[in-house]
Design a protein around this motif. Structure first.
Motif, PDB file in Angstrom:
ATOM      1  N   UNK A  39     157.739   4.995   9.256  1.00 58.15           N
ATOM      2  CA  UNK A  39     156.431   4.701   9.819  1.00 58.15           C
ATOM      3  C   UNK A  39     154.985   5.734   9.555  1.00 58.15           C
ATOM      4  N   UNK A  40     155.413   6.003   8.244  1.00 56.07           N
ATOM      5  CA  UNK A  40     154.749   6.292   7.066  1.00 56.07           C
ATOM      6  C   UNK A  40     153.802   6.342   6.226  1.00 56.07           C
ATOM      7  N   UNK A  41     154.042   4.276   5.723  1.00 57.83           N
ATOM      8  CA  UNK A  41     153.273   3.609   5.727  1.00 57.83           C
ATOM      9  C   UNK A  41     153.156   2.636   4.269  1.00 57.83           C
ATOM     10  N   UNK A  42     154.413   4.347   3.926  1.00 59.03           N
ATOM     11  CA  UNK A  42     155.028   3.694   2.316  1.00 59.03           C
ATOM     12  C   UNK A  42     156.119   3.072   1.866  1.00 59.03           C
ATOM     13  N   UNK A  43     156.772   3.035   1.102  1.00 59.19           N
ATOM     14  CA  UNK A  43     158.245   1.424   1.333  1.00 59.19           C
ATOM     15  C   UNK A  43     159.443   3.148   1.447  1.00 59.19           C
ATOM     16  N   UNK A  44     160.368   3.054   2.223  1.00 59.71           N
ATOM     17  CA  UNK A  44     161.542   3.486   2.072  1.00 59.71           C
ATOM     18  C   UNK A  44     162.040   4.068   0.865  1.00 59.71           C
ATOM     19  N   UNK A  45     162.787   4.531   0.080  1.00 63.71           N
ATOM     20  CA  UNK A  45     163.856   4.486  -1.068  1.00 63.71           C
ATOM     21  C   UNK A  45     165.226   3.647  -0.863  1.00 63.71           C
ATOM     22  N   UNK A 125     151.141  -1.214  -1.046  1.00 61.23           N
ATOM     23  CA  UNK A 125     151.987  -2.443  -0.496  1.00 61.23           C
ATOM     24  C   UNK A 125     152.198  -3.664  -0.748  1.00 61.23           C
ATOM     25  N   UNK A 126     151.989  -3.776  -2.562  1.00 62.55           N
ATOM     26  CA  UNK A 126     152.035  -4.485  -3.239  1.00 62.55           C
ATOM     27  C   UNK A 126     153.504  -4.544  -4.014  1.00 62.55           C
ATOM     28  N   UNK A 127     153.376  -2.889  -4.814  1.00 61.47           N
ATOM     29  CA  UNK A 127     154.032  -1.941  -5.252  1.00 61.47           C
ATOM     30  C   UNK A 127     155.538  -1.758  -4.823  1.00 61.47           C
ATOM     31  N   UNK A 128     155.066  -1.362  -4.387  1.00 58.41           N
ATOM     32  CA  UNK A 128     155.620   0.212  -3.544  1.00 58.41           C
ATOM     33  C   UNK A 128     155.786   1.841  -3.803  1.00 58.41           C
ATOM     34  N   UNK A 129     154.527   1.946  -4.104  1.00 56.82           N
ATOM     35  CA  UNK A 129     153.874   3.029  -4.797  1.00 56.82           C
ATOM     36  C   UNK A 129     153.714   4.152  -3.126  1.00 56.82           C
ATOM     37  N   UNK A 130     154.593   5.030  -4.097  1.00 50.90           N
ATOM     38  CA  UNK A 130     155.190   5.742  -2.786  1.00 50.90           C
ATOM     39  C   UNK A 130     153.840   7.709  -3.701  1.00 50.90           C
ATOM     40  N   UNK A 296     147.971  18.797  -5.509  1.00 53.09           N
ATOM     41  CA  UNK A 296     148.217  19.505  -3.676  1.00 53.09           C
ATOM     42  C   UNK A 296     148.841  18.143  -3.687  1.00 53.09           C
ATOM     43  N   UNK A 297     149.576  18.794  -2.591  1.00 55.70           N
ATOM     44  CA  UNK A 297     150.244  17.262  -1.728  1.00 55.70           C
ATOM     45  C   UNK A 297     149.337  16.770  -1.035  1.00 55.70           C
ATOM     46  N   UNK A 298     149.620  15.214  -0.536  1.00 52.18           N
ATOM     47  CA  UNK A 298     148.401  14.867  -0.298  1.00 52.18           C
ATOM     48  C   UNK A 298     149.542  13.081   1.243  1.00 52.18           C
ATOM     49  N   UNK A 299     148.405  13.179   1.076  1.00 51.35           N
ATOM     50  CA  UNK A 299     149.363  11.716   2.832  1.00 51.35           C
ATOM     51  C   UNK A 299     148.399  11.274   2.968  1.00 51.35           C
ATOM     52  N   UNK A 300     149.430   9.862   1.983  1.00 48.19           N
ATOM     53  CA  UNK A 300     148.789   8.437   2.621  1.00 48.19           C
ATOM     54  C   UNK A 300     148.434   7.958   3.421  1.00 48.19           C
ATOM     55  N   UNK A 301     149.082   8.094   4.379  1.00 47.64           N
ATOM     56  CA  UNK A 301     148.511   7.042   6.035  1.00 47.64           C
ATOM     57  C   UNK A 301     146.863   8.199   6.399  1.00 47.64           C
TER      58      UNK A 301
END
Length: 321
Positions: A39-45, A125-130, A296-301
Motif C-alpha cells: 500500500x505504499x503506492x509504488x510497484x512491488x518488486x 504508475x505506468x513504468x513501475x518507477x520506485x 535524502x530519502x523521499x516518500x512518494x505517497x
C-alpha cells in the motif's frame, strides 16, 4: 537579481479548495502490470526471482534538458561511484523527452533515473518507477517554485495581462511547466488555455527561459531551480527577464529505480546515492547553484501528494493499462 518579483504566492483559496477535494480521491493508479501489496503506492518488486533483472550495464537517465551533453559531464563522477558500489558498468542515457524516458523505463531499457516532478507519478504508475531519493540542501530542505516569466521589456507585468497573449509551457507531463500554471490560471484568474491565451510547448525549461529572453515567447511557465543553474553557468544574465508570479514550493526531481531489479542490486544502488560525497564534485558545482548539497530519502505517497492532486484537479489521470 531579476526585475522586481512578486512575493512568493501560495495557492489561492479557490484552487487550494479544488486540490483539497481532489486529494480526497487521490489513490494509487498502478498499471495492472504491477502490484502494491504494502500500500505504499509504488510497484512491488516481483516475488518470483526469475523476474528479477540483474543487467551487466546499468542505464541511468537524468530528466530531459536542453543540452544533455552538459549533464553527462555533471553526472560522470557520481556514475563512477555508482559503478564501484554495484560492480556494474553504468551508462548515461541522454534522453530527449519525458516520453522517451518513460518508454525506456517501461520497456526495461532504463534502470536508474531522475524523473521531473510532474513525470514522476506517470513513471510510478505506468513504468513501475520506485522513487527513493531527492536532492536537498544541507539543512534537509528541498523543492523549487514555479514561476511565470516574461521578457525584461515586456508590457506583461501581471497575470491578468496574459489574456489574449502567448504563454509557453514545457511539456504536458511537467508540473511547473504545465499542470500547476494551467490549473492556477483557470481556477484563480479564469484564463483557459487556447481559449483566453495562446499556448506553445518548448520541450524543456531551458528552452522556455531562452525563448522568453530571445522574444520567441511572450511568457513562459518555468521551474526556477533551472533558471538558477543557468544563471550560475553564465548561460543567462541577471535582468534578462521579469518574474510575474511565484508559486508555493514543490518537490523537485525524484531519483529512483526500476521495480524489477534484483533486490540486492537495488539496495546497493540506493546506498550509493546516500553514501556519495558531494564535496568537490561536478554534481556539487552544478546543483549548489540551486541550493542542493546531498541526496535524502523521499516518500512518494507523502511528498508527491500535492502533485497528484494538481493532476487530478486538472483532469489528468494515470490510466496506462
Amino acid at each position: 537579481m531579476h526585475a522586481p518579483t512578486l512575493p512568493r504566492t501560495l495557492l489561492s483559496t479557490a484552487i487550494a479548495a479544488t486540490f483539497t477535494l481532489a486529494a480526497l480521491s487521490a489513490s494509487a493508479n498502478l498499471s495492472s502490470r504491477y502490484t502494491d501489496a504494502d500500500g505504499d503506492m509504488v510497484a512491488d518488486a516481483p516475488t518470483d526471482e526469475a523476474q528479477w533483472a540483474d543487467p551487466d550495464t546499468l542505464i541511468f537517465a537524468y530528466t530531459p534538458v536542453e543540452d544533455p551533453a552538459v549533464y553527462a559531464e555533471v553526472w560522470a563522477d557520481f556514475l563512477d561511484h555508482l559503478s564501484e558500489a554495484t560492480g556494474k558498468q553504468v551508462q548515461f542515457f541522454p534522453v530527449q523527452s519525458n516520453a522517451a524516458q518513460l518508454e525506456a523505463l517501461r520497456a526495461g531499457r532504463l534502470h536508474v533515473a531522475g524523473f521531473n516532478t510532474g513525470s514522476t507519478p506517470i513513471a510510478v504508475n505506468c513504468g513501475g518507477f520506485r522513487p527513493f531519493a531527492i536532492m536537498a540542501a544541507e539543512d534537509g530542505s528541498f523543492g523549487y517554485e514555479m514561476e511565470i516569466i516574461t521578457p525584461a521589456d515586456s508590457d506583461i507585468t501581471r497575470i491578468e495581462d496574459l489574456a489574449g497573449r502567448q504563454l509557453a509551457f514545457t511539456s504536458p507531463t511537467s508540473n511547473s511547466g504545465f499542470r500547476a500554471p494551467s490549473a492556477l490560471l483557470a481556477s484563480e484568474y479564469g484564463l483557459k488555455a487556447d481559449e483566453d491565451y495562446q499556448t506553445a510547448f518548448s520541450g524543456s525549461h531551458d528552452n522556455s527561459i531562452l525563448g522568453v529572453i530571445n522574444h520567441d515567447y511572450e511568457a513562459a511557465a518555468i521551474a526556477n531551480s533551472v533558471a538558477h543553474r543557468m544563471l550560475a553557468r553564465g548561460v543567462i544574465e541577471e535582468g534578462d527577464y521579469q518574474v510575474i508570479y511565484t508559486s508555493e514550493t514543490f518537490p523537485t526531481t525524484a531519483y529512483g529505480l526500476a521495480h524489477n531489479l534484483d533486490p540486492e542490486l537495488a539496495q546497493k544502488i540506493q546506498d550509493a546515492f546516500f553514501d556519495y560525497d558531494w564535496e568537490g564534485t561536478p554534481l556539487e558545482a552544478e546543483f549548489a547553484n540551486s541550493g542542493e548539497a546531498q541526496f535524502i530519502p523521499v516518500n512518494y505517497a507523502d511528498n508527491w501528494a500535492v502533485i497528484r492532486t494538481i493532476a487530478e484537479a486538472t483532469g489528468e489521470t494515470y490510466d496506462c493499462q
